[in-house]
Design a protein around this motif. Structure first.
Motif, PDB file in Angstrom:
ATOM      1  N   ALA A  18       0.986  -1.221   0.042  1.00 20.66           N
ATOM      2  CA  ALA A  18      -0.044   0.101   0.069  1.00 20.66           C
ATOM      3  C   ALA A  18       0.916   1.298   0.121  1.00 20.66           C
ATOM      4  CB  ALA A  18      -0.960  -0.027   1.256  1.00 20.66           C
ATOM      5  N   GLU A  19       1.865   1.220   0.550  1.00 20.27           N
ATOM      6  CA  GLU A  19       2.821   2.509   0.740  1.00 20.27           C
ATOM      7  C   GLU A  19       3.551   2.557  -0.592  1.00 20.27           C
ATOM      8  OE1 GLU A  19       6.494   3.540   3.893  1.00 20.27           O
ATOM      9  OE2 GLU A  19       6.916   1.999   2.706  1.00 20.27           O
ATOM     10  N   LEU A  20       3.784   1.769  -0.984  1.00 20.66           N
ATOM     11  CA  LEU A  20       4.634   1.667  -2.519  1.00 20.66           C
ATOM     12  C   LEU A  20       3.474   1.995  -3.641  1.00 20.66           C
ATOM     13  CD1 LEU A  20       6.947  -1.074  -2.083  1.00 20.66           C
ATOM     14  CD2 LEU A  20       7.565   1.154  -2.264  1.00 20.66           C
ATOM     15  N   ALA A  21       2.314   1.517  -3.387  1.00 24.67           N
ATOM     16  CA  ALA A  21       1.255   1.746  -4.590  1.00 24.67           C
ATOM     17  C   ALA A  21       0.807   3.388  -4.202  1.00 24.67           C
ATOM     18  CB  ALA A  21       0.221   0.762  -4.457  1.00 24.67           C
ATOM     19  N   ALA A  22       0.518   3.673  -3.034  1.00 20.15           N
ATOM     20  CA  ALA A  22       0.080   5.042  -2.996  1.00 20.15           C
ATOM     21  C   ALA A  22       1.150   5.995  -3.625  1.00 20.15           C
ATOM     22  CB  ALA A  22      -0.095   5.258  -1.548  1.00 20.15           C
ATOM     23  N   ALA A  23       2.299   5.866  -3.085  1.00 24.42           N
ATOM     24  CA  ALA A  23       3.415   6.662  -3.709  1.00 24.42           C
ATOM     25  C   ALA A  23       3.526   6.771  -5.330  1.00 24.42           C
ATOM     26  CB  ALA A  23       4.644   6.376  -3.488  1.00 24.42           C
ATOM     27  N   LEU A  83       0.205   8.502  -6.610  1.00 28.12           N
ATOM     28  CA  LEU A  83       0.522  10.133  -6.434  1.00 28.12           C
ATOM     29  C   LEU A  83       1.368  10.525  -7.185  1.00 28.12           C
ATOM     30  CD1 LEU A  83       0.263  10.234  -2.649  1.00 28.12           C
ATOM     31  CD2 LEU A  83      -1.444  10.804  -4.217  1.00 28.12           C
ATOM     32  N   ALA A  84       2.399   9.742  -7.730  1.00 29.69           N
ATOM     33  CA  ALA A  84       3.377  10.266  -8.744  1.00 29.69           C
ATOM     34  C   ALA A  84       2.673  10.451 -10.158  1.00 29.69           C
ATOM     35  CB  ALA A  84       4.752   9.501  -8.629  1.00 29.69           C
ATOM     36  N   GLY A  85       1.908   9.337 -10.329  1.00 33.00           N
ATOM     37  CA  GLY A  85       1.246   9.157 -11.666  1.00 33.00           C
ATOM     38  C   GLY A  85       0.307  10.609 -11.895  1.00 33.00           C
ATOM     39  N   GLN A  86      -0.323  10.806 -10.718  1.00 31.80           N
ATOM     40  CA  GLN A  86      -1.458  11.799 -10.722  1.00 31.80           C
ATOM     41  C   GLN A  86      -0.673  13.323 -10.941  1.00 31.80           C
ATOM     42  OE1 GLN A  86      -4.392  10.872 -11.220  1.00 31.80           O
ATOM     43  NE2 GLN A  86      -5.357  11.811  -9.525  1.00 31.80           N
ATOM     44  N   GLN A 101      11.562   3.828 -10.986  1.00 31.47           N
ATOM     45  CA  GLN A 101      11.935   4.641  -9.918  1.00 31.47           C
ATOM     46  C   GLN A 101      11.126   4.837  -8.798  1.00 31.47           C
ATOM     47  OE1 GLN A 101      13.035   8.589 -11.465  1.00 31.47           O
ATOM     48  NE2 GLN A 101      13.595   9.286  -9.351  1.00 31.47           N
ATOM     49  N   ASP A 102      11.680   4.933  -7.527  1.00 21.71           N
ATOM     50  CA  ASP A 102      10.758   5.009  -6.291  1.00 21.71           C
ATOM     51  C   ASP A 102      10.171   6.445  -6.522  1.00 21.71           C
ATOM     52  OD1 ASP A 102       9.621   4.989  -3.871  1.00 21.71           O
ATOM     53  OD2 ASP A 102      11.680   5.407  -2.734  1.00 21.71           O
ATOM     54  N   PRO A 103       8.954   6.444  -6.413  1.00 26.50           N
ATOM     55  CA  PRO A 103       8.521   7.944  -6.385  1.00 26.50           C
ATOM     56  C   PRO A 103       8.735   8.706  -5.083  1.00 26.50           C
ATOM     57  CG  PRO A 103       6.557   6.244  -6.764  1.00 26.50           C
ATOM     58  CD  PRO A 103       7.964   5.519  -6.370  1.00 26.50           C
ATOM     59  N   ARG A 104       9.627   8.298  -4.059  1.00 27.02           N
ATOM     60  CA  ARG A 104       9.956   8.973  -2.832  1.00 27.02           C
ATOM     61  C   ARG A 104      11.358   8.960  -2.854  1.00 27.02           C
ATOM     62  NH1 ARG A 104       5.480   7.020   1.747  1.00 27.02           N
ATOM     63  NH2 ARG A 104       3.662   7.815   0.583  1.00 27.02           N
ATOM     64  N   GLY A 150      15.589  10.106   0.066  1.00 26.46           N
ATOM     65  CA  GLY A 150      16.824   9.089   0.534  1.00 26.46           C
ATOM     66  C   GLY A 150      16.506   7.884   0.444  1.00 26.46           C
ATOM     67  N   PRO A 151      17.402   6.928   0.686  1.00 18.29           N
ATOM     68  CA  PRO A 151      17.563   5.686   0.448  1.00 18.29           C
ATOM     69  C   PRO A 151      16.942   5.008   1.594  1.00 18.29           C
ATOM     70  CG  PRO A 151      19.791   6.183   0.930  1.00 18.29           C
ATOM     71  CD  PRO A 151      19.079   7.488   1.085  1.00 18.29           C
ATOM     72  N   GLY A 152      15.690   5.095   2.024  1.00 15.05           N
ATOM     73  CA  GLY A 152      14.817   4.583   3.264  1.00 15.05           C
ATOM     74  C   GLY A 152      14.526   3.292   2.836  1.00 15.05           C
ATOM     75  N   PRO A 153      13.764   2.358   3.756  1.00 15.62           N
ATOM     76  CA  PRO A 153      13.324   1.103   3.548  1.00 15.62           C
ATOM     77  C   PRO A 153      12.252   1.373   2.384  1.00 15.62           C
ATOM     78  CG  PRO A 153      13.199   1.847   5.930  1.00 15.62           C
ATOM     79  CD  PRO A 153      13.462   3.089   4.931  1.00 15.62           C
ATOM     80  N   GLU A 154      11.199   2.226   2.212  1.00 14.97           N
ATOM     81  CA  GLU A 154      10.558   2.344   1.053  1.00 14.97           C
ATOM     82  C   GLU A 154      11.357   2.104  -0.430  1.00 14.97           C
ATOM     83  OE1 GLU A 154      10.889   4.846   3.206  1.00 14.97           O
ATOM     84  OE2 GLU A 154       9.287   5.852   3.882  1.00 14.97           O
ATOM     85  N   SER A 155      12.286   3.117  -0.582  1.00 15.03           N
ATOM     86  CA  SER A 155      13.171   2.820  -1.742  1.00 15.03           C
ATOM     87  C   SER A 155      13.688   1.494  -2.190  1.00 15.03           C
ATOM     88  CB  SER A 155      13.943   3.850  -1.927  1.00 15.03           C
ATOM     89  OG  SER A 155      15.185   4.087  -0.655  1.00 15.03           O
ATOM     90  N   ARG A 156      14.199   0.864  -0.926  1.00 13.52           N
ATOM     91  CA  ARG A 156      14.905  -0.451  -1.165  1.00 13.52           C
ATOM     92  C   ARG A 156      13.589  -1.352  -1.658  1.00 13.52           C
ATOM     93  NH1 ARG A 156      17.180   0.579   4.151  1.00 13.52           N
ATOM     94  NH2 ARG A 156      15.828  -0.991   4.904  1.00 13.52           N
ATOM     95  N   THR A 157      12.521  -1.393  -0.836  1.00 12.55           N
ATOM     96  CA  THR A 157      11.494  -2.177  -1.389  1.00 12.55           C
ATOM     97  C   THR A 157      11.202  -1.966  -2.623  1.00 12.55           C
ATOM     98  OG1 THR A 157      10.744  -2.385   0.830  1.00 12.55           O
ATOM     99  CG2 THR A 157       9.248  -3.337  -0.646  1.00 12.55           C
ATOM    100  N   ALA A 158      11.013  -0.695  -2.901  1.00 10.86           N
ATOM    101  CA  ALA A 158      10.620  -0.277  -4.270  1.00 10.86           C
ATOM    102  C   ALA A 158      11.384  -0.898  -5.336  1.00 10.86           C
ATOM    103  CB  ALA A 158      10.548   1.019  -4.487  1.00 10.86           C
ATOM    104  N   GLU A 159      12.855  -0.914  -5.040  1.00  5.99           N
ATOM    105  CA  GLU A 159      13.732  -1.383  -5.957  1.00  5.99           C
ATOM    106  C   GLU A 159      13.830  -2.706  -6.093  1.00  5.99           C
ATOM    107  OE1 GLU A 159      18.672  -1.327  -5.482  1.00  5.99           O
ATOM    108  OE2 GLU A 159      17.926   0.582  -5.403  1.00  5.99           O
TER     109      GLU A 159
END
Length: 382
Positions: free
Chosen positions: A331-336, A339-342, A355-358, A362-371
């Protein structure tokens, strides 16, 4: 006149509800569910055990989800998570094949100490994951709904989608007796995800629902409090303590169509016979039994991303048996990404695919998971 939203989510299971909770307050959101009750089919019929296993992408999503749920529990009086170890038993080869990461081999004697109802001759080896958790699914589902509605999301039940078409720069959807217009249509319809795609004029992905049956049984010899959930390495059963009884499952994965699944005659009876051979539980009867559907893509990986052939159509499906344990991160990644698509649709500079929308945070857990997700299937049909 059709109600207008930025995002319309179809499906009130854990995938759709967690996304509604993540998006609400950042854009206008509605969620429609065909059943009168939310999380009616699979999400409320799961084993409610969170442990790091499965494909690498699923493991990364699980780790991030556990971080998010732990942060939630630190703020609220009722925790969603409770420590509950997971034990795998079977032949030496089968357990060895699953060992590694959070599941570590333990001695035969240690396995019997942790679960004294096991018949010693019924297994040769065991592995233990001490970092796994039980999950209060009902509390988590209620929490997502409360958060979503408090932030302004509309949740409509008893509204099955019967029409959906691309109209101008968005979508026009008919659900139940109501009409909706939305810039983004999210397909979180679980076992019905391919059916929703067909209704929407979008090519289906070949997602396959699989049956999984479970029951609450009365036993002569209860499992001690704090006992691990125990699963067979050959996927023939699992069981765990459930209040004064035991939750049991034949752990089957039988292909099914999208339906309100029910246990089939003989499934629970055969399971009881097996468990009474490999344990001393002494199962006496069944209080309740149910069957859920676990929907998967052909490669067993979760499906998430915009469909390249249908602008504004977002897939959030195919989470298989991992739904509860990966839904917060998904959900965190899909929301990002939504919102980026919007933002791109409104004239902002679009981001590179995958590319991670966030990423600029910085390279937080969200971007590692998105990768990790981007390396498999973050966008559909590219």
């Amino acid at each position: 006149m059709a109600a207008q939203y930025d995002v319309l989510i179809v499906g009130g299971g854990i995938a759709g509800l967690s996304l509604a909770s993540a998006l609400a307050g950042t854009c206008s959101v509605a969620l429609v569910e065909a059943e009168q009750d939310l999380a009616y089919h699979s999400s409320s019929r799961s084993a409610r055990q969170l442990h790091v296993h499965g494909p690498e992408v699923v493991q990364q999503l699980t780790l991030r989800s556990l971080e998010l749920l732990a942060a939630r529990d630190a703020e609220l009086p009722e925790p969603v998570l409770s420590p509950r170890s997971f034990m795998l038993i079977g032949s030496e080869d089968a357990v060895r094949a699953e060992a590694g990461g959070t599941l570590q081999p333990i001695t035969h004697a240690r396995a019997l100490e942790l679960c004294p109802v096991l018949v010693p001759e019924s297994f040769a080896a065991a592995g233990l994951d001490e970092g796994s958790f039980g999950c209060d699914a009902r509390l988590l589902i209620a929490d997502h709904r409360a958060r979503a509605e408090a932030a302004g999301a509309d949740i409509i039940t008893g509204a099955r989608v019967h029409s959906a078409q691309r109209l101008g720069s968005g979508w026009e959807i008919g659900a139940g007796q109501e009409g909706f217009q939305a810039a983004v249509l999210v397909n979180a319809a679980g076992a019905w995800a391919d059916e929703l795609a067909v209704i929407s004029g979008v090519e289906k992905l070949g997602l396959q629902p699989y049956r999984r049956t479970a029951a609450i049984a009365d036993v002569e010899h209860s499992l001690p409090e704090g006992s691990p959930m125990v699963a067979a390495a050959d996927n023939s059963f699992y069981f765990r303590r459930e209040r004064a009884g035991v939750l049991i499952s034949p752990s089957e994965a039988v292909p099914s169509g999208p339906e309100d699944a029910r246990p089939r005659p003989g499934d629970i009876e055969r399971l009881i016979e097996k468990l009474n051979q490999v344990t001393t539980l002494g199962i006496r009867g069944v209080r309740s039994a149910w069957t859920g559907l676990r929907t998967e893509a052909a490669d067993g990986l979760p499906v998430a991303g915009f469909d390249a052939e249908a602008p504004g159509f977002y897939w959030l499906a195919g989470q298989g048996g991992y739904g509860l344990q990966i839904s917060p991160a998904m959900a965190e990644l899909a929301a990002a990404q939504i919102l980026a698509g919007q933002g791109a649709a409104q004239g902002q500079e679009p981001r590179a695919q995958g590319q991670d929308p966030r990423a600029d945070t910085g390279p937080g857990p969200e971007s590692r998971t998105a990768e990790a997700v981007a390396a498999t299937r973050w966008s559909i049909r590219r």
